[in-house]
Design an enzyme around this catalytic site. Structure first.
Site, short mmCIF file in Angstrom:
data_model
loop_
_atom_site.label_atom_id
_atom_site.label_comp_id
_atom_site.label_asym_id
_atom_site.label_seq_id
_atom_site.Cartn_x
_atom_site.Cartn_y
_atom_site.Cartn_z
N CYS A 47 40.60 56.08 39.48
CA CYS A 47 41.84 56.10 38.70
C CYS A 47 42.87 56.90 39.50
CB CYS A 47 41.55 56.79 37.36
SG CYS A 47 43.01 57.07 36.34
N THR A 97 45.80 57.95 38.46
CA THR A 97 46.42 59.00 37.65
C THR A 97 45.53 60.25 37.67
OG1 THR A 97 47.29 57.24 36.26
CG2 THR A 97 47.43 59.48 35.39
N CYS A 102 47.57 51.86 40.90
CA CYS A 102 46.89 52.04 39.62
C CYS A 102 45.76 51.03 39.66
CB CYS A 102 47.85 51.72 38.47
SG CYS A 102 47.02 51.63 36.86
#
Ligand code: DGL
Length: 284
Positions: free
Chosen positions: A69, A71, A202
């Site tokens: 991921c 983020t 992403c």
């Protein structure tokens, strides 16, 4: 056993690549669907949720956890590696992120090299980065790219609704419209330059790769993050064979775990990965 962690379905784009490359490795995936999306949360929340997710994977027996991921990697990876791991009780394990291999491919400079060197020092390419609001706000991609290639032009574009759209299974036309809007905004920012490369920053976005492809100029190359991560992990496991599942150990097929409702979560999954195993609820 190697664990992969993501807020939801996105890290499956990485898992798919790793399961092809490492058929002899025990791989377990944890999607924190009940807390997705992470991209609009504040940084401390992302750190806390990522710490909890990694702890669950360590408790299941993973010795290495890959944050699949962007983020979580952008906001939490360094903090977890440097501050948390040594005092966590899991100091013999490790955590890897996915920004480093992506920056290596984007710049053609090894991660360990943090100062500009010839010929990359003179690289003036324009590179686009699509990501969640949190990844874009972290500025991790421009910072890490410009450290190595200071003359490159890095343009970022947050795509706030795409993760939600994927997780909720929005119709393709609706997703295509959003992708089109974000791509136009990025190109407008690039002024009259066609970006040479674009990072889909992403792990959910490769699920919409064809939509990004159609919305961007033909001359713009999409960097394949799952492949970059696969190459990098292959190299890492060669250098750290202690994380490789020993030969002779019975390999449990890839397991998919979720903090969400396994039935509902597996339904969305089948749109992208028809022959994937079903999600099970993560043991509490
Ligand atoms: N797949 C995650 C990423 O790579 C999505 C984050 C989210 O949940 O918003 O950033």
């Amino acid at each position: 056993m190697i664990g992969l962690f993501d807020s939801g379905h996105g890290g499956l784009t990485v898992l798919r690549e790793l399961s092809k490359r490492f058929p002899d490795q025990a791989l377990v995936y944890y999607g924190d669907h009940s807390n997705a999306p992470y991209g609009d949360r504040d940084a401390q929340e992302v750190v806390d949720l990522t710490t909890a997710g990694v702890t669950q994977l360590f408790d299941l027996g993973c010795r290495l956890v890959l944050l699949a991921c962007n983020t979580a990697t952008a906001v939490a990876c360094r903090k977890l590696q440097q501050d948390w791991l040594p005092i966590s009780g899991y100091a013999d394990r490790n955590i890897l992120g996915i920004v480093a291999p992506t920056v290596e491919v984007a710049t053609q400079v090894p991660w360990a090299v943090t100062a500009p060197q010839y010929p990359q020092k003179y690289n003036t390419d324009t590179i686009g980065v699509f990501g969640t609001s949190r990844t874009v706000a972290s500025n991790v991609y421009p910072e890490e790219i410009l450290k190595r290639c200071p003359r490159m032009n890095v343009i970022q574009q947050a795509c706030p609704s795409l993760v939600q759209g994927i997780e909720e299974g929005w119709p393709e036309v609706q997703l295509a419209k959003r992708v089109g809007t974000y791509a136009s905004a990025l190109l407008e920012n690039a002024k009259d330059k066609v970006p040479e490369r674009v990072i889909l920053g992403c792990t959910h976005y490769p699920l919409l790769e064809s939509l990004f492809r159609s919305a961007l100029p033909d001359g713009t190359r999409l960097l394949a993050q799952p492949q970059a991560v696969g190459d990098s992990l292959e190299d890492y496991l060669t250098r750290h064979p202690g994380y490789v599942t020993p030969l002779g150990v019975e390999i449990i097929p890839v397991r998919l775990l979720t903090s969400g409702e396994p039935g509902a979560v597996s339904q969305t999954l089948s749109r992208f990965w028809p022959d994937a195993p079903l999600f099970e609820r993560i043991p509490s």
